[in-house]
Write an enzyme that holds these catalytic residues in place. Sequence first.
Site, PDB file in Angstrom:
ATOM      1  N   CYS A 117      -4.547   2.297  -3.851  1.00 13.15           N
ATOM      2  CA  CYS A 117      -3.340   2.793  -3.180  1.00 13.15           C
ATOM      3  C   CYS A 117      -2.169   1.842  -3.363  1.00 13.15           C
ATOM      4  O   CYS A 117      -1.321   1.699  -2.481  1.00 13.15           O
ATOM      5  CB  CYS A 117      -3.571   3.023  -1.684  1.00 13.15           C
ATOM      6  SG  CYS A 117      -4.754   4.297  -1.343  1.00 13.15           S
TER       7      CYS A 117
ATOM      8  N   ASP B 121       2.851  -4.747   8.049  1.00 12.61           N
ATOM      9  CA  ASP B 121       1.623  -3.959   7.929  1.00 12.61           C
ATOM     10  C   ASP B 121       0.448  -4.947   7.955  1.00 12.61           C
ATOM     11  O   ASP B 121       0.208  -5.668   6.995  1.00 12.61           O
ATOM     12  CB  ASP B 121       1.682  -3.175   6.614  1.00 12.61           C
ATOM     13  CG  ASP B 121       0.359  -2.521   6.255  1.00 12.61           C
ATOM     14  OD1 ASP B 121      -0.629  -2.726   6.983  1.00 12.61           O
ATOM     15  OD2 ASP B 121       0.323  -1.815   5.233  1.00 12.61           O
TER      16      ASP B 121
ATOM     17  N   HIS C  57       0.883  -1.169   0.000  1.00  7.27           N
ATOM     18  CA  HIS C  57       0.000   0.000   0.000  1.00  7.27           C
ATOM     19  C   HIS C  57       0.925   1.225   0.000  1.00  7.27           C
ATOM     20  O   HIS C  57       2.012   1.175   0.584  1.00  7.27           O
ATOM     21  CB  HIS C  57      -0.814  -0.054   1.294  1.00  7.27           C
ATOM     22  CG  HIS C  57      -1.920   0.931   1.417  1.00  7.27           C
ATOM     23  ND1 HIS C  57      -1.696   2.248   1.744  1.00  7.27           N
ATOM     24  CD2 HIS C  57      -3.257   0.791   1.292  1.00  7.27           C
ATOM     25  CE1 HIS C  57      -2.863   2.870   1.812  1.00  7.27           C
ATOM     26  NE2 HIS C  57      -3.823   2.010   1.545  1.00  7.27           N
TER      27      HIS C  57
ATOM     28  N   GLN D  86      -4.603  -5.220   6.517  1.00  4.50           N
ATOM     29  CA  GLN D  86      -5.526  -6.031   5.728  1.00  4.50           C
ATOM     30  C   GLN D  86      -5.631  -7.460   6.258  1.00  4.50           C
ATOM     31  O   GLN D  86      -6.541  -8.190   5.899  1.00  4.50           O
ATOM     32  CB  GLN D  86      -5.018  -6.052   4.278  1.00  4.50           C
ATOM     33  CG  GLN D  86      -6.064  -6.293   3.239  1.00  4.50           C
ATOM     34  CD  GLN D  86      -7.203  -5.307   3.300  1.00  4.50           C
ATOM     35  OE1 GLN D  86      -8.360  -5.715   3.422  1.00  4.50           O
ATOM     36  NE2 GLN D  86      -6.915  -4.019   3.235  1.00  4.50           N
TER      37      GLN D  86
ATOM     38  N   LYS E 206     -10.726  -1.262  10.033  1.00  7.12           N
ATOM     39  CA  LYS E 206     -10.853  -2.419   9.150  1.00  7.12           C
ATOM     40  C   LYS E 206     -11.291  -3.665   9.907  1.00  7.12           C
ATOM     41  O   LYS E 206     -11.537  -4.705   9.317  1.00  7.12           O
ATOM     42  CB  LYS E 206      -9.552  -2.653   8.392  1.00  7.12           C
ATOM     43  CG  LYS E 206      -9.325  -1.544   7.373  1.00  7.12           C
ATOM     44  CD  LYS E 206      -8.225  -1.782   6.403  1.00  7.12           C
ATOM     45  CE  LYS E 206      -8.124  -0.574   5.486  1.00  7.12           C
ATOM     46  NZ  LYS E 206      -6.904  -0.566   4.687  1.00  7.12           N
TER      47      LYS E 206
HETATM   48  C1  LIG Z   1      -5.905   0.275   4.565  1.00  9.79           C
HETATM   49  C2  LIG Z   1      -4.496  -0.095   4.494  1.00  9.79           C
HETATM   50  C3  LIG Z   1      -3.496   0.791   4.904  1.00  9.79           C
HETATM   51  C4  LIG Z   1      -3.790   2.197   5.376  1.00  9.79           C
HETATM   52  O1  LIG Z   1      -4.577   2.192   6.524  1.00  9.79           O
HETATM   53  P1  LIG Z   1      -5.103   3.592   7.114  1.00  9.79           P
HETATM   54  O2  LIG Z   1      -6.149   3.160   8.078  1.00  9.79           O
HETATM   55  O3  LIG Z   1      -5.673   4.351   5.945  1.00  9.79           O
HETATM   56  O4  LIG Z   1      -3.962   4.272   7.731  1.00  9.79           O
HETATM   57  C5  LIG Z   1      -2.199   0.368   4.840  1.00  9.79           C
HETATM   58  N1  LIG Z   1      -1.867  -0.858   4.399  1.00  9.79           N
HETATM   59  C6  LIG Z   1      -2.808  -1.743   3.992  1.00  9.79           C
HETATM   60  C7  LIG Z   1      -2.382  -3.100   3.544  1.00  9.79           C
HETATM   61  C8  LIG Z   1      -4.145  -1.391   4.020  1.00  9.79           C
HETATM   62  O5  LIG Z   1      -5.064  -2.256   3.622  1.00  9.79           O
END
Ligand SMILES: *Cc1c(COP(=O)(O)O)cnc(C)c1O
Length: 404
Positions: free
Chosen positions: A362, A198, A121, A201, A224
């Site tokens: 993104c 990260d 992302h 997701q 999320k």
């Molecule tokens: C949504 C997402 C982000 C960004 O999250 P925010 O809540 O907008 O800061 C970063 N990495 C992944 C894999 C995502 O799905």
Amino acid sequence: MINVDKIRADFPILKREINGKPLVYFDNAATSQTPQVVIDAIVDYYSNYNANIHRGVHTLSQEATDKYEEARIKIQHHFNAKHAYEIILTSGTTDSINRVASGFASLLNKGDEIIVSALEHHSNIVPWQMLCEKTGAILKVIPMLEDGSLDMKAYHNLVNEKTKLVFCNHVSNALGTVNPIEEIIETAHKFGAAVLIDGAQATPHIKPDVQALNVDFYVASAHKLCGPTGVGMLYGKQEWLEKLPPYQGGGEMIDTVTFEKTTYAGLPHKFEAGTPNICGGIAFGTAIDYMNAVGFDNIASYEDELLKYGTKELLKIEGLKIYGTTSEKTAVISFNVGEIHPYDIGVILDKLGVAVRTGHHCAQPIMDFYKIPGTVRASFSFYNTKEEIDIMITALKRAVAMLS
Ligand SMILES: *Cc1c(COP(=O)(O)O)cnc(C)c1O
């Protein structure tokens, strides 16, 4: 087992109609919907004990502090962190990544290498590019393969003594690929590099164990996983959080302040300057309780059923191509139909009540890899149904007929 009717009753928004049609919400990878218990937690905070935390002797402040710190402990237990103070509450994944990137500015030297994956992302790319500009460190990229997985052979060749940091998502938001993070972490550690995962997701579908993973940093967003927007977490191993300098100066993050010298507070406050999103943090804890009551094993097996069914039904449409075809996937289907622009499909689906995401999600480098402007992305959650997938398929067939 998931009792989907009972679960759907927990989410007031699922009763909505869009353009006179029942809402079919398939944009869960962008944000999840919010169950009534989480909405209630937000209302309860502002109705009954809204106060600033940590500094007050009065009852409301103490109640708010207790609830906020209870939420931190819920998050600690959920991720199996060793200590509650290893959980930093942030405004979300993007904020968490930026806090770590900013800290590494003082630990990196010119010529050091940091490694990113091709599946990231933008929020897990841009802060590191900025870090490289500041420090003279070099950014290396783990390439991806046609099926949407990472080229792990290439990764093993990229890591070496110069590698200081590796960052990768647990699950790709654009394709749904689950990355082999255990192998990524173990290999990086052989060379003494730190790893940031990260989990934005992954956390709606998988319950990560940060100690078993032996990961150095793990980040996620509440919105999320059925929580509110504007709040998230940064897990950092104690030794790393102690090594990094504070992120922002302000109230809450100090021990003593004089004009000659200020000393910093201990963990986690060193990374939590200013008044945090108190209500959001508390509601994040409620969301985690809710998800655990549904059960992550139940969530994973039910969503996998939706993924398999959706994949099978979509592939019956002529000219439809799915991007991201590994067997290790969460319930995300990214696709295009022939040469039709994804945006046009998204607009017509919305007219028919179906919410999907269109565009580059993104993750522009992934779209460049496939040489496409973007995809239509349908992402499922445990409150979705096969009947909703059928509605999407019917709507999609109408859109394709209109656009081709
Ligand atoms: C949504 C997402 C982000 C960004 O999250 P925010 O809540 O907008 O800061 C970063 N990495 C992944 C894999 C995502 O799905």
